[in-house]
Design a protein around this motif. Sequence first.
Motif, short mmCIF file in Angstrom:
data_model
loop_
_atom_site.label_atom_id
_atom_site.label_comp_id
_atom_site.label_asym_id
_atom_site.label_seq_id
_atom_site.Cartn_x
_atom_site.Cartn_y
_atom_site.Cartn_z
N LEU A 148 0.82 -1.21 0.00
CA LEU A 148 0.00 0.00 0.00
C LEU A 148 0.85 1.26 0.00
O LEU A 148 0.46 2.29 -0.56
CB LEU A 148 -0.94 0.01 1.21
CG LEU A 148 -2.01 -1.08 1.26
CD1 LEU A 148 -2.86 -0.93 2.52
CD2 LEU A 148 -2.88 -1.06 0.01
N ASN A 152 2.06 2.88 -3.83
CA ASN A 152 0.95 3.83 -3.77
C ASN A 152 0.75 4.53 -5.11
O ASN A 152 1.68 5.15 -5.64
CB ASN A 152 1.20 4.86 -2.67
CG ASN A 152 0.08 5.87 -2.56
OD1 ASN A 152 0.08 6.91 -3.22
ND2 ASN A 152 -0.91 5.57 -1.73
N SER A 393 -2.73 4.59 5.65
CA SER A 393 -2.37 3.22 5.28
C SER A 393 -1.95 2.42 6.50
O SER A 393 -2.23 1.22 6.61
CB SER A 393 -1.23 3.23 4.25
OG SER A 393 -1.55 4.00 3.13
N SER A 396 -4.97 1.21 8.31
CA SER A 396 -5.86 0.35 7.53
C SER A 396 -5.67 -1.13 7.80
O SER A 396 -6.59 -1.93 7.62
CB SER A 396 -5.69 0.62 6.04
OG SER A 396 -4.43 0.16 5.57
N PHE A 406 -10.08 4.04 4.94
CA PHE A 406 -8.91 4.13 4.06
C PHE A 406 -9.28 3.89 2.61
O PHE A 406 -8.86 4.63 1.71
CB PHE A 406 -7.84 3.12 4.51
CG PHE A 406 -6.75 2.91 3.50
CD1 PHE A 406 -5.72 3.82 3.38
CD2 PHE A 406 -6.76 1.79 2.66
CE1 PHE A 406 -4.71 3.64 2.44
CE2 PHE A 406 -5.75 1.59 1.73
CZ PHE A 406 -4.72 2.52 1.61
N THR A 410 -8.82 6.67 -0.08
CA THR A 410 -7.77 6.41 -1.08
C THR A 410 -8.34 6.35 -2.49
O THR A 410 -7.80 6.98 -3.42
CB THR A 410 -7.05 5.10 -0.76
OG1 THR A 410 -6.48 5.18 0.55
CG2 THR A 410 -5.94 4.84 -1.76
N SER A 441 -5.90 -3.22 -3.08
CA SER A 441 -6.22 -2.66 -1.76
C SER A 441 -7.50 -3.28 -1.20
O SER A 441 -7.54 -3.72 -0.05
CB SER A 441 -6.38 -1.14 -1.85
OG SER A 441 -5.21 -0.53 -2.34
#
Length: 526
Positions: A148, A152, A393, A396, A406, A410, A441
């Motif tokens: 994550l 990213n 993150s 999360s 999250f 995100t 994710s």
Amino acid sequence: MAALGLAASGGNWFSALALGVTLLKCLLIPTYHSTDFEVHRNWLAITHSLPVSQWYYEETSEWTLDYPPFFAWFEYALSHVAKYFDQEMLNIHNLNYASAKTLLFQRFSVIFTDILFVYAVHECCKCIDGKKAGKELTEKPKFILSVLLLWNFGLLIVDHIHFQYNGFLMGLMLLSIARLFQKRHMEGALLFAVLLHFKHIYLYIAPAYGIYLLRSYCFTANKPDGSVRWNSFNFVRLISLGLIVFLVSALSLGPFLALNQLPQVFSRLFPFKRGLCHAYWAPNFWALYNALDKVLSVIGLKLKLLDPNKIPKASMTSGLVQQFQHTVLPSVTPLATLICTLIAILPSIFCLWFKPQGPKGFLRCLILCALSSFMFGWHVHEKAILLAILPMSLLSVGKAGDASIFLILTTTGHYSLFPLLFTAPELPIKILLMLLFTVYSISSLKTLFRKEKPLFNWMETFYLLGLGPLEVFCEFVFPFTSWKLKYSFLPLLLTSAYCAVGITYAWFKLYVSVLTDPPVSKTKKQ
């Protein structure tokens, strides 16, 4: 995946992840780059060619130096490597210079300085509770967190396509957070003080640092109910923190204080003559406010309640960034945004002091400070959402509720970055990379919390799925309609307003979580 499995068997999965994303960054070198590429090239030229006394006065280019002194020295250091690639990039008068060697140098400088970010992610992974770890490597919280952060989507497109040095700066922030989790408070404070003098946008999260260090470091014990034990105050620790702030500030600002240039430096750092919103509205409260003003003005004109001759000429949707006036709603001043921001962060600061929850409580407060500043700040850039996404993150992989927040934050925040890459060749790249990151994710966090309730309710699912039709309309339908000439800004307005709803919802949901969670009662020293 075979390489990953081989690395996992040898315990080197983190190195494999870091190497894999580095190779991807190298593949992105030839892609589109924004005006920020020229901004940083110009800063290389300024710091290399001129004495320090002229750095914050030089204005040959419109892209004047407007970052704090540590970043200027960072550019100065890079310039002494750049001269071995192409000396011409260091000529102040070579505006918009972008030779092949210049491109390679600047791209690789971002990739190389990301080493700090990789190290910071590694340190953050040490702070994660492994109780929920599954048997498979890919189900372990540390592995999920590493992906994550290292992969990213927002950082990839902002730094390695659009062009900036956020990875290096976020590395300093994450390393500072990791040190506080490890109870190495002085190191954490030092890193954050240094970070502030690299990029002043991190002032957004300064209240969380200040209150947490005072509460958990300067006060060394709590009462049984979790409230502060006032007689545990350690004055030496407070002096030590103050000394760190003073010495770092003196090192950064001292030369300009000696030159009597501090007012000039601050005028560059805080240019309030810019408008409430950036050319592309960041998806925050003011985007919704501006959109409402536009809707009301259109209705007013249709119903002949407004005089067209009295409507301000500076259009909110013209792409300009200077000051402007709203048509129907009251115009917003910098002071108004400051007051709104302070009001928005106060409850989180209150909870950090009166409902101590240790380092995780600090992290929640930090995220809320970042989000509140993003929501209500003056001239906020859309890229500032990364200040909340990256630290979120860490939360999360700890709780299902945080994982839900999250994913909403995100997915919405990352999609709001799409307008940064408006060229056709980058369209499939941004769509594919975001799909890959978003699918990973959601699937990985669903697997991690599979024994708990679903991460999304029907309303949240419906909202997130709505991003698909929005993208189809903005990229594939709108360009072929007659609206393109008369309402050219409509895709940006829709993207900003739609994403603002999701980010506002995530901010509100996180706030409810912070306000309702019970304090962690501890009487021992922290």
